[in-house]
Design an enzyme around this catalytic site. Sequence first.
Site, PDB file in Angstrom:
ATOM      1  N   GLY A  12       0.830  -1.206   0.000  1.00  0.00           N
ATOM      2  CA  GLY A  12       0.000   0.000   0.000  1.00  0.00           C
ATOM      3  C   GLY A  12       0.867   1.260   0.000  1.00  0.00           C
ATOM      4  N   ASP A  13       0.202   2.402  -0.217  1.00  0.00           N
ATOM      5  CA  ASP A  13       0.880   3.702  -0.174  1.00  0.00           C
ATOM      6  C   ASP A  13       1.974   3.847  -1.229  1.00  0.00           C
ATOM      7  OD1 ASP A  13      -0.694   4.219   2.134  1.00  0.00           O
ATOM      8  OD2 ASP A  13       0.786   3.159   3.344  1.00  0.00           O
ATOM      9  N   GLU A  14       1.759   3.281  -2.390  1.00  0.00           N
ATOM     10  CA  GLU A  14       2.780   3.341  -3.448  1.00  0.00           C
ATOM     11  C   GLU A  14       2.702   4.636  -4.253  1.00  0.00           C
ATOM     12  OE1 GLU A  14       0.546   0.882  -3.189  1.00  0.00           O
ATOM     13  OE2 GLU A  14       1.595  -1.012  -2.824  1.00  0.00           O
ATOM     14  N   LYS A  16      -0.349   5.613  -5.606  1.00  0.00           N
ATOM     15  CA  LYS A  16      -1.331   5.290  -6.653  1.00  0.00           C
ATOM     16  C   LYS A  16      -2.234   6.470  -6.960  1.00  0.00           C
ATOM     17  CE  LYS A  16      -3.019   1.851  -4.201  1.00  0.00           C
ATOM     18  NZ  LYS A  16      -2.061   1.736  -3.112  1.00  0.00           N
ATOM     19  N   ALA A  39      -8.336   3.122   2.675  1.00  0.00           N
ATOM     20  CA  ALA A  39      -7.457   3.696   1.656  1.00  0.00           C
ATOM     21  C   ALA A  39      -7.389   5.203   1.841  1.00  0.00           C
ATOM     22  CB  ALA A  39      -8.007   3.382   0.269  1.00  0.00           C
ATOM     23  N   GLY A  40      -6.293   5.783   1.415  1.00  0.00           N
ATOM     24  CA  GLY A  40      -6.191   7.236   1.440  1.00  0.00           C
ATOM     25  C   GLY A  40      -5.338   7.649   0.267  1.00  0.00           C
ATOM     26  N   HIS A  41      -5.979   8.110  -0.775  1.00  0.00           N
ATOM     27  CA  HIS A  41      -5.233   8.515  -1.960  1.00  0.00           C
ATOM     28  C   HIS A  41      -5.021  10.024  -1.924  1.00  0.00           C
ATOM     29  CE1 HIS A  41      -6.385   4.811  -4.594  1.00  0.00           C
ATOM     30  NE2 HIS A  41      -5.601   4.529  -3.590  1.00  0.00           N
ATOM     31  N   ARG A 144     -22.831 -13.620   5.814  1.00  0.00           N
ATOM     32  CA  ARG A 144     -24.167 -13.360   5.269  1.00  0.00           C
ATOM     33  C   ARG A 144     -25.122 -12.715   6.265  1.00  0.00           C
ATOM     34  NH1 ARG A 144     -23.836 -19.238   3.861  1.00  0.00           N
ATOM     35  NH2 ARG A 144     -22.454 -18.875   5.621  1.00  0.00           N
ATOM     36  N   GLN A 225      -4.941  -0.185  -1.398  1.00  0.00           N
ATOM     37  CA  GLN A 225      -3.946  -0.973  -0.662  1.00  0.00           C
ATOM     38  C   GLN A 225      -2.924  -1.569  -1.644  1.00  0.00           C
ATOM     39  OE1 GLN A 225      -7.494  -1.858   0.364  1.00  0.00           O
ATOM     40  NE2 GLN A 225      -7.205  -0.002   1.535  1.00  0.00           N
ATOM     41  N   GLY A 303      -2.262   8.852   9.803  1.00  0.00           N
ATOM     42  CA  GLY A 303      -1.152   9.679  10.273  1.00  0.00           C
ATOM     43  C   GLY A 303      -0.025   8.882  10.925  1.00  0.00           C
ATOM     44  N   VAL A 415       8.565  11.418  -9.964  1.00  0.00           N
ATOM     45  CA  VAL A 415       9.643  12.109  -9.255  1.00  0.00           C
ATOM     46  C   VAL A 415       9.130  13.263  -8.374  1.00  0.00           C
ATOM     47  CG1 VAL A 415      11.505  11.475 -10.847  1.00  0.00           C
ATOM     48  CG2 VAL A 415      10.092  13.476 -11.360  1.00  0.00           C
TER      49      VAL A 415
END
Length: 431
Positions: A12-14, A16, A39-41, A144, A225, A303, A415
């Site tokens: 995760g955190d790449e 994206k 997730a946090g984009h 279910r 993720q 954080g 970059v």
Amino acid sequence: MPALSVFGAQWGDEGKGKLIDLLAREADVVVRYQGGPNAGHTVVVGHEKYVLHLIPSGILNPATVNLIGNGVAVDPMKLLEEIDGLRARGVRVDGGNLRLSALAHVIFEHHRVIDGLSERWRGEGRIGTTGRGIGPCYADKAARVGLRVCDLLEPDLCRSRLRAALAEKNALIERVHGEKPLELDAQLDRYVAIGERLRPFVADAGAEARAAHRAKKRILFEGAQGAMLDIDAGTYPFVTSSNTGANGIAAGACFPPRWVDRVVGIAKAYTTRVGEGPFPTELSDATGERIRKQGNEYGSTTGRPRRCGWFDAVAVRYALDLSGADGWIVTNLDVLTGFPEVSAAVRYRIGSGEVRDWPAQLPSIDAARPVYQSHPGWTEDLTGVRRYEDLPAAARSYVEFLEREVGAPILMISVGPERDQVIQRGRIQPT
Ligand code: IMP
């Protein structure tokens, strides 16, 4: 016509969010198919910084339709907060450009509460979840007993099913964990009201994705993720509760697997991980601290400081293989400026032997010791570079070494956090 899958190839955190936002400019439809508000984009546009948790990154492009698929765990309160937040900043969000699957499972307050209590219960064995209720929601889906978005639209049904669910969850909260139960009436009223607010967005998202494909629209599937957090193929039990690579698309978006034309992974030029669990190349020393500082490696959702280490070619090779990736994008190359040497794990030593392939079982991963290959570093700032040939020779040599070791082409290099801070190297979009 093209359907492109872009997913995280580490823990995760790449980075994206930015790339998906960039690619979304060429997409007619952007689809989230798994995960939830864990997730946090982070996307930076001009001087504005947006952190998206549930809404697909295409929302910042006015013409893009954004689908939240059935495989996403939707916290409706977080979703409404996100909608309001974007609108307050002048971003268009309505039932025309945001479509929410009626079949997506709902994260309720009791899921968040139980997520925290279960972690406390596990003590030393905790997973280090984001506390967003992800695991408990998916657990109810599999058992279910969960409620779906469509259930929120039927007040009577919603009340009776939520009443039944809460009776059991409150018993768990009170009798097992010794905490105060949730107040039933307040919960019922809250979620029925939320259903009304969600109504304009609710759709058969899978049918819309398939129709878009038939109409030859360009579709982007946005992974959340990373592959190493995949519930089946990742470092179980230190994983999230969904299928995070291209492997999650068919089930999580009701989209036929044969229709995904191109698959691209994303990995940082080093490795980070939040939460607990195996991380063979972790550096608990000054070098790890320096990566954290230079890369500002703190979670965008919680954080938390991220654990940092060198690039792991064994893990990324495995991640790309799992999804049959055509190539990959390397991010945060600029962060490595100033290190006298940059290293990457190319194999693992386990006991007296060495392996090139990811050892899928946990005891072997814990025993794995990375075998590193070092490269000379560079001192130049890379953030202004836009052409591959303008990178310092040492940075190019590192990129080509990663490409060789991972065994798949690097199609783009990032970059910096801005949308234009990229170096194009190969074709990402399907033809
Ligand atoms: P959960 O998804 O909140 O249940 O957390 C399970 C594991 O996945 C924990 O180690 C989390 O830190 C990790 N995780 C979940 N979402 C993300 C993400 O977006 N980035 C990085 N790690 C994540």
